[in-house]
Scaffold this motif. Structure first.
Motif, mmCIF file in Angstrom:
data_model
loop_
_atom_site.group_PDB
_atom_site.id
_atom_site.type_symbol
_atom_site.label_atom_id
_atom_site.label_comp_id
_atom_site.label_asym_id
_atom_site.label_seq_id
_atom_site.Cartn_x
_atom_site.Cartn_y
_atom_site.Cartn_z
ATOM 1 N N GLN A 103 37.276 40.209 42.853
ATOM 2 C CA GLN A 103 37.333 41.651 43.040
ATOM 3 C C GLN A 103 38.341 42.068 44.111
ATOM 4 N N ASP A 104 38.511 41.251 45.133
ATOM 5 C CA ASP A 104 39.446 41.592 46.211
ATOM 6 C C ASP A 104 40.890 41.218 45.897
ATOM 7 N N GLY A 105 41.133 40.681 44.697
ATOM 8 C CA GLY A 105 42.486 40.318 44.289
ATOM 9 C C GLY A 105 42.861 38.878 44.579
ATOM 10 N N SER A 106 42.040 38.169 45.345
ATOM 11 C CA SER A 106 42.321 36.759 45.615
ATOM 12 C C SER A 106 42.017 35.937 44.359
ATOM 13 N N THR A 107 42.571 34.747 44.289
ATOM 14 C CA THR A 107 42.349 33.889 43.126
ATOM 15 C C THR A 107 41.797 32.535 43.550
ATOM 16 N N VAL A 108 40.982 31.965 42.682
ATOM 17 C CA VAL A 108 40.483 30.603 42.842
ATOM 18 C C VAL A 108 40.727 29.901 41.512
#
Length: 73
Positions: free
Chosen positions: A37-42
Motif C-alpha cells: 500500500q505504501d508503494g514499497s515492493t517485496v
C-alpha cells in the motif's frame, strides 16, 4: 494478463497462477513481486507463495498461518 513479450526476441513470460482458497492465504505460483500500500515492493523467488489476506501475519504480506488462530462467532 496473457503472455507478453519478455526479454529477447520470440520469448514470452510464463503465466502466473493464483489460487483462491475459501479460508486462508492467497496462493500464487511464483516467483512474484508484491507492491504494498505504501508503494514499497517485496519479492519472492519461491515456486509457490502464500500471501496473508487477514493482516494478522507477523511477516506480512507473507502468510505465517496466523489466520488459524481466528475464532468464529
Amino acid at each position: 494478463m496473457p503472455n507478453e513479450p519478455a526479454e529477447g526476441p520470440g520469448r514470452t513470460r510464463p503465466r502466473c497462477r493464483v489460487i483462491l482458497p475459501v479460508d486462508g492465504p492467497l496462493l500464487i505460483e511464483g516467483p512474484i513481486e508484491v507492491v504494498l500500500q505504501d508503494g514499497s515492493t517485496v519479492s519472492s523467488d519461491r515456486f509457490c507463495v502464500a500471501l496473508c489476506m487477514c493482516h494478522r501475519s507477523r511477516s506480512y504480506p507473507w502468510c505465517d498461518a496466523s489466520h488459524r488462530r481466528r475464532t468464529r462467532g
